[in-house]
Motif scaffolding. Structure first.
Motif, mmCIF file in Angstrom:
data_model
loop_
_atom_site.group_PDB
_atom_site.id
_atom_site.type_symbol
_atom_site.label_atom_id
_atom_site.label_comp_id
_atom_site.label_asym_id
_atom_site.label_seq_id
_atom_site.Cartn_x
_atom_site.Cartn_y
_atom_site.Cartn_z
ATOM 1 N N ASP A 8 0.857 -1.186 0.000
ATOM 2 C CA ASP A 8 0.000 0.000 0.000
ATOM 3 C C ASP A 8 0.895 1.238 0.000
ATOM 4 O OD1 ASP A 8 -1.870 1.914 0.240
ATOM 5 O OD2 ASP A 8 -2.655 1.261 2.185
ATOM 6 N N ILE A 9 1.065 1.869 -1.169
ATOM 7 C CA ILE A 9 2.040 2.964 -1.273
ATOM 8 C C ILE A 9 1.363 4.332 -1.234
ATOM 9 C CG2 ILE A 9 3.826 1.653 -2.478
ATOM 10 C CD1 ILE A 9 2.713 2.978 -5.077
ATOM 11 N N GLU A 10 0.143 4.388 -0.735
ATOM 12 C CA GLU A 10 -0.642 5.627 -0.767
ATOM 13 C C GLU A 10 0.085 6.821 -0.122
ATOM 14 O OE1 GLU A 10 -3.615 7.072 -2.633
ATOM 15 O OE2 GLU A 10 -3.864 4.922 -2.297
ATOM 16 N N THR A 11 0.742 6.633 1.023
ATOM 17 C CA THR A 11 1.184 7.784 1.825
ATOM 18 C C THR A 11 2.447 8.485 1.324
ATOM 19 O OG1 THR A 11 2.217 6.160 3.270
ATOM 20 C CG2 THR A 11 0.107 7.106 4.010
ATOM 21 N N ASN A 12 3.435 7.738 0.846
ATOM 22 C CA ASN A 12 4.707 8.398 0.508
ATOM 23 C C ASN A 12 5.012 8.325 -0.986
ATOM 24 O OD1 ASN A 12 4.980 5.687 0.608
ATOM 25 N ND2 ASN A 12 6.890 5.648 1.749
ATOM 26 N N TYR A 13 3.958 8.328 -1.790
ATOM 27 C CA TYR A 13 4.140 8.166 -3.228
ATOM 28 C C TYR A 13 3.802 9.453 -3.991
ATOM 29 C CZ TYR A 13 2.909 6.879 -7.991
ATOM 30 O OH TYR A 13 2.803 6.853 -9.352
ATOM 31 N N ILE A 14 4.667 9.800 -4.951
ATOM 32 C CA ILE A 14 4.350 10.905 -5.870
ATOM 33 C C ILE A 14 4.623 10.451 -7.300
ATOM 34 C CG2 ILE A 14 4.855 12.794 -4.258
ATOM 35 C CD1 ILE A 14 7.516 13.128 -6.025
ATOM 36 N N ASP A 15 4.004 11.135 -8.249
ATOM 37 C CA ASP A 15 4.355 10.924 -9.645
ATOM 38 C C ASP A 15 4.833 12.273 -10.193
ATOM 39 O OD1 ASP A 15 4.286 9.359 -12.220
ATOM 40 O OD2 ASP A 15 2.965 11.021 -12.734
ATOM 41 N N CYS A 16 6.038 12.271 -10.783
ATOM 42 C CA CYS A 16 6.616 13.534 -11.266
ATOM 43 C C CYS A 16 5.685 14.196 -12.281
ATOM 44 C CB CYS A 16 7.966 13.289 -11.916
ATOM 45 S SG CYS A 16 9.178 12.543 -10.822
ATOM 46 N N GLY A 17 5.074 13.405 -13.154
ATOM 47 C CA GLY A 17 4.186 13.956 -14.177
ATOM 48 C C GLY A 17 2.939 14.585 -13.578
ATOM 49 N N HIS A 18 2.439 13.965 -12.507
ATOM 50 C CA HIS A 18 1.227 14.463 -11.868
ATOM 51 C C HIS A 18 1.504 15.761 -11.115
ATOM 52 C CE1 HIS A 18 -2.310 13.669 -8.925
ATOM 53 N NE2 HIS A 18 -2.615 14.543 -9.842
ATOM 54 N N MET A 19 2.717 15.878 -10.554
ATOM 55 C CA MET A 19 2.973 17.034 -9.678
ATOM 56 C C MET A 19 3.584 18.237 -10.394
ATOM 57 S SD MET A 19 6.166 15.827 -7.331
ATOM 58 C CE MET A 19 5.883 17.167 -6.200
ATOM 59 N N ILE A 20 4.029 18.063 -11.643
ATOM 60 C CA ILE A 20 4.726 19.178 -12.306
ATOM 61 C C ILE A 20 3.766 20.281 -12.771
ATOM 62 C CG2 ILE A 20 4.800 18.148 -14.636
ATOM 63 C CD1 ILE A 20 7.731 19.205 -14.780
ATOM 64 N N TYR A 21 2.503 19.919 -13.010
ATOM 65 C CA TYR A 21 1.506 20.927 -13.414
ATOM 66 C C TYR A 21 0.381 20.993 -12.378
ATOM 67 C CZ TYR A 21 3.595 20.271 -18.072
ATOM 68 O OH TYR A 21 4.447 20.183 -19.135
ATOM 69 N N THR A 22 -0.324 22.125 -12.377
ATOM 70 C CA THR A 22 -1.547 22.177 -11.576
ATOM 71 C C THR A 22 -2.724 21.826 -12.480
ATOM 72 O OG1 THR A 22 -1.679 24.524 -12.065
ATOM 73 C CG2 THR A 22 -0.799 23.927 -9.919
ATOM 74 N N ILE A 23 -3.858 21.571 -11.852
ATOM 75 C CA ILE A 23 -5.006 21.068 -12.609
ATOM 76 C C ILE A 23 -5.535 22.110 -13.608
ATOM 77 C CG2 ILE A 23 -6.954 21.704 -11.100
ATOM 78 C CD1 ILE A 23 -7.279 18.372 -11.367
ATOM 79 N N ASP A 24 -5.384 23.409 -13.277
ATOM 80 C CA ASP A 24 -5.920 24.440 -14.164
ATOM 81 C C ASP A 24 -4.991 24.754 -15.335
ATOM 82 O OD1 ASP A 24 -4.040 25.487 -12.534
ATOM 83 O OD2 ASP A 24 -5.090 27.360 -12.100
ATOM 84 N N GLN A 25 -3.874 24.021 -15.463
ATOM 85 C CA GLN A 25 -2.967 24.294 -16.586
ATOM 86 C C GLN A 25 -3.356 23.532 -17.844
ATOM 87 O OE1 GLN A 25 0.893 23.859 -14.345
ATOM 88 N NE2 GLN A 25 1.411 25.568 -15.665
ATOM 89 N N ASP A 26 -4.491 22.820 -17.776
ATOM 90 C CA ASP A 26 -5.039 22.189 -18.956
ATOM 91 C C ASP A 26 -4.112 21.138 -19.556
ATOM 92 O OD1 ASP A 26 -7.178 21.913 -20.531
ATOM 93 O OD2 ASP A 26 -6.718 23.541 -21.919
ATOM 94 N N THR A 27 -3.469 20.379 -18.689
ATOM 95 C CA THR A 27 -2.557 19.349 -19.176
ATOM 96 C C THR A 27 -3.166 17.970 -18.985
ATOM 97 O OG1 THR A 27 -1.493 19.411 -17.037
ATOM 98 C CG2 THR A 27 -0.460 20.660 -18.795
#
Lengths: 335, 151
Positions: free
Chosen positions: A254-273
């Motif tokens: 269960d990797i929920e707590t200490n997991y990130i994805d570089c692609g997910h975090m590089i933009y914000t949701i309103d940047q239309d990516t």
């Protein structure tokens, strides 16, 4: 290098990350990681006539900076390893020609960052080479031109598509100079193909490869997610990382707590990516900025970086073949 | 579990997990955009008509096409058309504007590779399939028309 298990190796020498540089485009510079990047280029053509030339200029700027930051002369860099997304690795080749540093060109699509770190660390382990420079990058406009449609062509993207990151990341590894951040273990991934054929759904194509590599690493090192401060995948995007978390859960992690994805975090949701960033420059720019800075400052002690690559070709995809994925893992330790 | 069942199960799972675009919103956007373009065409037609009341319908139609195509190419060159298309989808693609944009965008894009192998060879990179389709279907329609006219 000591082999532990079938795919994992332990680095025995003291191999440090002595300098890093990250350079990104304007859109990435408006994202949540803006404060961590070394250079944010307002002009995505870098004053050049073509986007292909601009990509080269980006590489050259990042590489010259990382050599300077490491306090080395060009002649002291024994080897440059890396690649990009362009056919025949043109960007890296032209830059290597300009720099006149011995060069090994690598291609594992968006997994090239960890691939070059693994090759670089292996060359240092083998002895002889003392400083190795690893770098990868990508450019939104050159990738669009090569893989998809003309830039001004009006079409709608799929809601599950991703956005190629304009960015370059460079890492200087050294066995003679020392720093707080060291490479400890690496896992070389296997090409994994679960039969996804939709070229827009790259997250789904790469998630199984990331799952195979990470679960193999856990098994072979007899550790689990709790032993690490951060587990970062390269560019699965939001959908891909949700799939990845599900797949890891099925494996019992269960990797929920200490997991990130570089692609997910590089933009914000309103940047239309849409689902987030992708491309060789994605994990390269996030690793060489955010992750390395947090490791050096001691906020993270043990980090797993798993760059993920979708090894598709437009030709085979149009012929109906599936998209194979690959993921390589590098374990880094800070002080 | 063999590879094929594993892949089938995975693809099924991915399909369920992948977010779907809301068909009603896309349909609505396409309707608004398509309708706007058609209304613009009608507006130009009425304006031309008010100046040249004797103009026949065919000539008038050609003028409307020329105006819409020119506007599209200008918008493409200024980099605005892709934004309209992102909103309108098929609403911008189906009228002649979509065709004009696909050719203009390719011409702009491949200019860097030169006049012959760039613009010359790749201008119809996106529009080509549409042309081939049009020719193929008109052939089918022609044959059907010919058979009907025999009786």
């Amino acid at each position: 290098m000591k082999k532990i298990g079938l795919q994992t190796y332990e680095i025995e020498k003291n191999i440090s990350v002595i300098a890093t540089t990250s350079l990104v485009g304007n859109k990435e510079g408006q994202g949540p990681l803006a404060d961590y990047f070394d250079f944010i280029e307002k002009d995505d053509k870098m004053g050049e006539k073509t986007f292909e030339k601009a990509e080269r200029t980006m590489f050259l700027k990042a590489l010259s900076d990382v050599i300077k930051k490491a306090g080395l002369k060009k002649e002291q860099v024994d080897l440059y390893v890396g690649g990009d997304l362009m056919n025949q690795l043109v960007s890296s080749n032209y830059v290597a020609s300009e720099l006149q540093i011995p060069f090994l060109g690598l291609y594992n699509a968006c997994a090239t960052m960890t691939e070059s770190l693994i090759v670089g660390a292996s060359m240092l382990e083998a002895g002889g080479a003392k400083n190795v420079m690893c770098a990868t990058g990508s450019h939104f406009s050159t990738a669009e031109r090569q893989y998809r449609y003309p830039l001004e062509f009006g079409n709608q993207r799929q809601s599950y598509a991703q956005w190629t990151v304009t960015g370059v990341g460079a890492t200087m590894l050294s066995s003679t100079h020392s720093s707080n951040v060291k490479i400890k273990k690496v896992t070389i991934g296997k090409v994994t193909d679960f039969g996804i054929t939709d070229i827009a759904n790259m997250g789904a194509a790469m998630a199984p490869a990331a799952m195979e590599t990470l679960s193999t690493f856990f098994e072979e090192t007899k550790t689990n997610q709790k032993d690490y401060d951060l587990i970062a995948t390269g560019d699965l995007g939001k959908l891909g990382s949700d799939i990845f978390k599900d797949l890891m859960k099925q494996k019992g992690y269960d990797i929920e707590t200490n997991y990130i994805d570089c692609g997910h975090m590089i933009y914000t949701i309103d940047q239309d990516t849409l689902q987030g960033g992708s491309g060789a420059g994605c994990s390269a720019s996030v690793f060489n900025s955010y992750i390395i800075k947090k490791l050096s400052s001691g906020e993270f002690k043990k980090v797993l970086l798993i760059s993920t690559g979708a090894l598709m070709s437009t030709t085979t995809n149009q012929q109906g073949d599936s998209i194979p994925g690959i993921a390589h893992l590098v374990m880094l330790e800070g002080k | 579990m063999d590879k094929q069942t594993r892949n089938e199960k995975y693809i099924e799972y991915v399909e369920a997990k992948t977010p779907k675009a809301g068909w009603f919103t896309s349909l609505f956007h396409a309707f608004v955009m398509g309708a706007t373009i058609c209304c613009l065409g009608q507006m130009f037609s009425d304006i031309i008509r008010s100046f040249y009341p004797m103009m026949d319908l065919l000539t008038l139609g050609s003028w409307i096409n020329i105006i819409i195509i020119t506007l599209t190419i200008l918008l493409t060159a200024f980099g605005c058309f892709d934004r309209l298309a992102k909103y309108g989808g098929a609403g911008t693609f189906i009228p002649i504007s979509g065709f004009a944009n696909s050719i203009a965008s390719c011409a702009i894009e491949f200019k860097k590779e030169g006049l012959v192998f760039g613009i010359g060879a790749k201008m119809f990179y996106v529009a080509g399939p549409v042309l081939v389709n049009g020719v193929a279907y008109s052939l089918v329609v022609g044959i059907v028309y010919f058979i009907i006219s025999l009786f």
